[in-house]
Each structure stands twice: as structure tokens, then as C-alpha cells.
Write a protein that holds these residues in place. Sequence first.
Motif, PDB file in Angstrom:
ATOM      1  N   ARG A  24       0.815  -1.203   0.000  1.00 37.12           N
ATOM      2  CA  ARG A  24       0.000   0.000   0.000  1.00 37.12           C
ATOM      3  C   ARG A  24       0.853   1.259   0.000  1.00 37.12           C
ATOM      4  NH1 ARG A  24      -2.284  -3.691   3.054  1.00 37.12           N
ATOM      5  NH2 ARG A  24      -4.461  -4.251   2.677  1.00 37.12           N
ATOM      6  N   ASP A  25       0.470   2.197  -0.832  1.00 38.52           N
ATOM      7  CA  ASP A  25       1.076   3.525  -0.746  1.00 38.52           C
ATOM      8  C   ASP A  25       0.433   4.257   0.426  1.00 38.52           C
ATOM      9  OD1 ASP A  25       2.686   3.146  -2.943  1.00 38.52           O
ATOM     10  OD2 ASP A  25       1.218   3.977  -4.354  1.00 38.52           O
ATOM     11  N   PRO A  26       1.196   5.080   1.125  1.00 37.05           N
ATOM     12  CA  PRO A  26       0.629   5.802   2.272  1.00 37.05           C
ATOM     13  C   PRO A  26      -0.404   6.835   1.830  1.00 37.05           C
ATOM     14  CG  PRO A  26       2.841   6.587   1.771  1.00 37.05           C
ATOM     15  CD  PRO A  26       2.622   5.380   0.916  1.00 37.05           C
ATOM     16  N   VAL A  27      -1.342   7.117   2.731  1.00 35.17           N
ATOM     17  CA  VAL A  27      -2.406   8.092   2.490  1.00 35.17           C
ATOM     18  C   VAL A  27      -2.293   9.208   3.518  1.00 35.17           C
ATOM     19  CG1 VAL A  27      -4.901   8.499   2.552  1.00 35.17           C
ATOM     20  CG2 VAL A  27      -3.997   6.465   1.416  1.00 35.17           C
ATOM     21  N   LEU A  28      -2.384  10.457   3.050  1.00 37.65           N
ATOM     22  CA  LEU A  28      -2.403  11.618   3.937  1.00 37.65           C
ATOM     23  C   LEU A  28      -3.730  12.337   3.763  1.00 37.65           C
ATOM     24  CD1 LEU A  28      -1.069  13.658   5.881  1.00 37.65           C
ATOM     25  CD2 LEU A  28      -0.148  14.821   3.853  1.00 37.65           C
ATOM     26  N   LEU A  29      -4.485  12.480   4.853  1.00 37.80           N
ATOM     27  CA  LEU A  29      -5.767  13.172   4.835  1.00 37.80           C
ATOM     28  C   LEU A  29      -5.561  14.627   5.249  1.00 37.80           C
ATOM     29  CD1 LEU A  29      -7.890  10.415   6.635  1.00 37.80           C
ATOM     30  CD2 LEU A  29      -7.523  10.713   4.166  1.00 37.80           C
ATOM     31  N   VAL A  30      -6.049  15.557   4.450  1.00 38.75           N
ATOM     32  CA  VAL A  30      -5.894  16.995   4.724  1.00 38.75           C
ATOM     33  C   VAL A  30      -7.282  17.619   4.863  1.00 38.75           C
ATOM     34  CG1 VAL A  30      -4.944  19.185   3.914  1.00 38.75           C
ATOM     35  CG2 VAL A  30      -3.738  17.043   3.408  1.00 38.75           C
ATOM     36  N   SER A  31      -7.546  18.242   5.990  1.00 37.61           N
ATOM     37  CA  SER A  31      -8.871  18.775   6.274  1.00 37.61           C
ATOM     38  C   SER A  31      -9.096  20.130   5.615  1.00 37.61           C
ATOM     39  CB  SER A  31      -9.064  18.909   7.792  1.00 37.61           C
ATOM     40  OG  SER A  31      -8.139  19.841   8.321  1.00 37.61           O
ATOM     41  N   GLY A  32     -10.356  20.584   5.648  1.00 32.08           N
ATOM     42  CA  GLY A  32     -10.715  21.883   5.111  1.00 32.08           C
ATOM     43  C   GLY A  32     -10.902  22.911   6.212  1.00 32.08           C
ATOM     44  N   GLY A  35     -11.987  22.232   9.924  1.00 30.06           N
ATOM     45  CA  GLY A  35     -11.889  20.787  10.041  1.00 30.06           C
ATOM     46  C   GLY A  35     -10.729  20.288  10.876  1.00 30.06           C
ATOM     47  N   SER A  36     -10.167  21.133  11.724  1.00 39.65           N
ATOM     48  CA  SER A  36      -9.059  20.730  12.584  1.00 39.65           C
ATOM     49  C   SER A  36      -9.352  21.153  14.019  1.00 39.65           C
ATOM     50  CB  SER A  36      -7.739  21.375  12.140  1.00 39.65           C
ATOM     51  OG  SER A  36      -7.442  21.080  10.801  1.00 39.65           O
ATOM     52  N   ILE A  37      -9.066  20.280  14.956  1.00 37.88           N
ATOM     53  CA  ILE A  37      -9.147  20.653  16.364  1.00 37.88           C
ATOM     54  C   ILE A  37      -8.096  21.727  16.659  1.00 37.88           C
ATOM     55  CG2 ILE A  37      -8.680  19.837  18.719  1.00 37.88           C
ATOM     56  CD1 ILE A  37      -9.899  17.191  17.986  1.00 37.88           C
ATOM     57  N   ILE A  98      -8.294  15.662  13.093  1.00 39.34           N
ATOM     58  CA  ILE A  98      -9.264  15.765  11.994  1.00 39.34           C
ATOM     59  C   ILE A  98     -10.304  14.652  12.052  1.00 39.34           C
ATOM     60  CG2 ILE A  98      -7.549  16.872  10.516  1.00 39.34           C
ATOM     61  CD1 ILE A  98      -7.270  14.215   9.015  1.00 39.34           C
ATOM     62  N   ASP A  99     -10.330  13.895  13.121  1.00 41.75           N
ATOM     63  CA  ASP A  99     -11.233  12.752  13.256  1.00 41.75           C
ATOM     64  C   ASP A  99     -12.591  13.215  13.798  1.00 41.75           C
ATOM     65  OD1 ASP A  99     -12.510  10.359  13.784  1.00 41.75           O
ATOM     66  OD2 ASP A  99     -10.769   9.393  14.652  1.00 41.75           O
ATOM     67  N   ILE A 100     -12.823  13.103  15.091  1.00 40.82           N
ATOM     68  CA  ILE A 100     -14.019  13.638  15.738  1.00 40.82           C
ATOM     69  C   ILE A 100     -13.599  14.958  16.370  1.00 40.82           C
ATOM     70  CG2 ILE A 100     -15.797  13.260  17.475  1.00 40.82           C
ATOM     71  CD1 ILE A 100     -15.401  10.274  17.138  1.00 40.82           C
ATOM     72  N   LEU A 101     -14.137  16.059  15.875  1.00 36.85           N
ATOM     73  CA  LEU A 101     -13.623  17.377  16.247  1.00 36.85           C
ATOM     74  C   LEU A 101     -13.923  17.749  17.690  1.00 36.85           C
ATOM     75  CD1 LEU A 101     -14.306  19.377  12.975  1.00 36.85           C
ATOM     76  CD2 LEU A 101     -12.293  18.059  13.640  1.00 36.85           C
ATOM     77  N   ASP A 102     -14.944  17.149  18.280  1.00 42.03           N
ATOM     78  CA  ASP A 102     -15.158  17.254  19.726  1.00 42.03           C
ATOM     79  C   ASP A 102     -15.216  15.837  20.268  1.00 42.03           C
ATOM     80  OD1 ASP A 102     -15.909  17.558  22.338  1.00 42.03           O
ATOM     81  OD2 ASP A 102     -17.629  18.847  21.951  1.00 42.03           O
ATOM     82  N   PRO A 103     -14.070  15.285  20.701  1.00 40.61           N
ATOM     83  CA  PRO A 103     -14.016  13.885  21.130  1.00 40.61           C
ATOM     84  C   PRO A 103     -14.453  13.670  22.576  1.00 40.61           C
ATOM     85  CG  PRO A 103     -11.827  14.832  21.176  1.00 40.61           C
ATOM     86  CD  PRO A 103     -12.749  15.921  20.694  1.00 40.61           C
ATOM     87  N   SER A 104     -15.269  14.577  23.112  1.00 41.72           N
ATOM     88  CA  SER A 104     -15.717  14.453  24.504  1.00 41.72           C
ATOM     89  C   SER A 104     -16.705  13.308  24.643  1.00 41.72           C
ATOM     90  CB  SER A 104     -16.366  15.762  24.971  1.00 41.72           C
ATOM     91  OG  SER A 104     -17.552  16.015  24.236  1.00 41.72           O
ATOM     92  N   TYR A 139      -3.345  15.590   8.494  1.00 42.58           N
ATOM     93  CA  TYR A 139      -2.750  16.921   8.629  1.00 42.58           C
ATOM     94  C   TYR A 139      -3.845  17.926   8.997  1.00 42.58           C
ATOM     95  CZ  TYR A 139      -0.072  21.171   7.740  1.00 42.58           C
ATOM     96  OH  TYR A 139       0.559  22.385   7.875  1.00 42.58           O
ATOM     97  N   GLY A 140      -3.807  18.359  10.271  1.00 46.31           N
ATOM     98  CA  GLY A 140      -4.660  19.446  10.721  1.00 46.31           C
ATOM     99  C   GLY A 140      -3.831  20.713  10.822  1.00 46.31           C
ATOM    100  N   TYR A 141      -4.482  21.863  10.716  1.00 45.10           N
ATOM    101  CA  TYR A 141      -3.736  23.122  10.682  1.00 45.10           C
ATOM    102  C   TYR A 141      -4.629  24.262  11.158  1.00 45.10           C
ATOM    103  CZ  TYR A 141      -6.358  23.312   6.304  1.00 45.10           C
ATOM    104  OH  TYR A 141      -7.368  23.285   5.378  1.00 45.10           O
ATOM    105  N   ASP A 142      -4.016  25.407  11.392  1.00 49.62           N
ATOM    106  CA  ASP A 142      -4.746  26.596  11.820  1.00 49.62           C
ATOM    107  C   ASP A 142      -5.422  27.205  10.593  1.00 49.62           C
ATOM    108  OD1 ASP A 142      -5.695  28.984  12.825  1.00 49.62           O
ATOM    109  OD2 ASP A 142      -3.815  29.582  13.776  1.00 49.62           O
TER     110      ASP A 142
END
Length: 307
Positions: A24-32, A35-37, A98-104, A139-142
Amino acid sequence: MDWIPCPCWGTNGHDENAGEVADRDPVLLVSGIGGSILHSKKKDSKSQIRVWVRIFLANLAFKQSVWSLYNPKTGYTEPLDENIEIVIPGDDHGLYAIDILDPSWFVKLFHLTEVYHFHDMIEMLVGCGYKKGTTLFGYGYDFRQSNRIDLLILGLKKKLETAYKCSGGRKITIISHSMGGLMVSCFMCLHPEAFSKYVSKWITIATPFQGAPGCINDSLLTGVQFVEGLESFFFVSRWTMHQLLVECPSIYEMMGNPNFKWKKQPEIRVWRKKISENDDDTSAELESFGLIESIDLFNSALKNNEV
């Protein structure tokens, strides 16, 4: 139409290659955007609190930490409190942010799927045999910042380098969402050698390459409401969000492209009271503004913006 099996499955429908990283080639998910905590921390402290996304005290935490002012000298939008900095958690190889943005526990207990961002895709890829930290990264970002700013672009470059090394030198498939696609596009233009070295494929979902004039124009003038109904009382209000958006360069980078051949030219329509000598005249007229003319409208509407 011919049936095409999932690339991580054998032709018999079973996951024959689960655990075999080399296949498998690696996968990088980039949010919009949004879309980042985001975590807030005092510059002289190691402790952090989640300020986006959160359900309880969302509006208060947002105003205290995420509200910002754009600094034209640096190109960054900066917190109102100079002792606060916004950081993105790097847990779980970047996937946590970038998974569950409020993981409470509250969100998970009541399954509030509005804040389940990349969760389903992450679960699906893991189920197909992708391994976090070896063939799956996030990849999450400001997202308040410009998509061309060093903080975001160099952060993406570092994440690609990490994924490339951890996968044994295999090129990466990027899957980006919305504004994340604009950032990848900027990266490709600013660092073409790195893009060619590390990236094999790029899949982008709902990216506004020519701008998103309807959404962005409305957001700049009236704010945005992510959650409707009763749940909105526990979330960030429309006007609290509006105060953030007018100071975010990333928002303006998604205004409509005036040189694009739109099938229907985007415009803003605004009802305005007629100016007359008769104070009893309460009539209004509908004015239209195209992509270029709307810039003057924004200047007028936002020129006195202050916290």
C-alpha cells in the motif's frame, strides 16, 4: 458497468493484504476550513485546552482564544491576547485533530455526527488494512491563516516527509477536503520539487478552485451557523463566528474568481432604503453587485469592524 473491487481487497472480497504495509502507498488526509481541532495554551504554560470544536462553553472559549486580528505586516491573523497561542494536537500521527472534532464523552454518547469529520474515512481505511503512522496520516492546521503562509505550507511539507520515511520511501496519496485542496494547490506551486518527490496521487473533495462566492459572501456579511436547532445554543453563535471570519485571510482567498467563465455570474443582492428628502418614505430598492463591485460593498460593510 464492470465491478471493480476495493484496491485493498482480493478478488474474492476478503482483505488478503491486511497488515502487509509494502502493498500500500501511504495516504495523507488533509482537512478543510474548520476541520481541525484547535487547542489554546498560554505561552509560559504546557497545559492546553480545546477551543475548537467544543460543545460546552463553546462561545466563551471561542471569543477568548480563537478571535483574532489580521496583521498586514506579518501576514498572519494573531490572537487578541498576545500571551495565547493556538496549537494543533499532533496525536495519532495527525489523525486525532481531523477525526471527531469534539471527542468528549458527551458527543460520543449522543453520537453528534455533525462533528464527525474524517472519522468514517479513517475507519474505512483502517478496515482496509491501512496502518496509522505507517500508511495512514492526517494533517490538521490553523485554518484561520492564509493557505500560502509558511506555518501551513512548511507544516504540510514536514508531514509529507514523515509519511514518506515511515512508509519506507513510498510516494503518498493525498486526500484533501474543501479549502485543504487550495492549500495543497499552493504547496504544489510553491514547492514543486517536494510535491513531485513525495506525492504519487492527489484526490480532492469539494475544493472551490474558482472560489465559493455564495458561501463566502454570505459568511463575510452575516456570519455562518454550523449547527441548527436546539444544538445551536450549545455551539458558537453566528455573529461570534462572523467576528472571526472577517479577520481570516483564508476566507478572502475563497472569494469568487472574476476571470472565470461562470455559467451564471455570481452576484450579491442587497435591499437598501431609498435616500429621499421625505423622512416618511420607507421604500427600499434592490441593488446588485458583481464579483468586482462586491469588493466595495465589503469595504463599506466591514470598514468599522472592531471587537
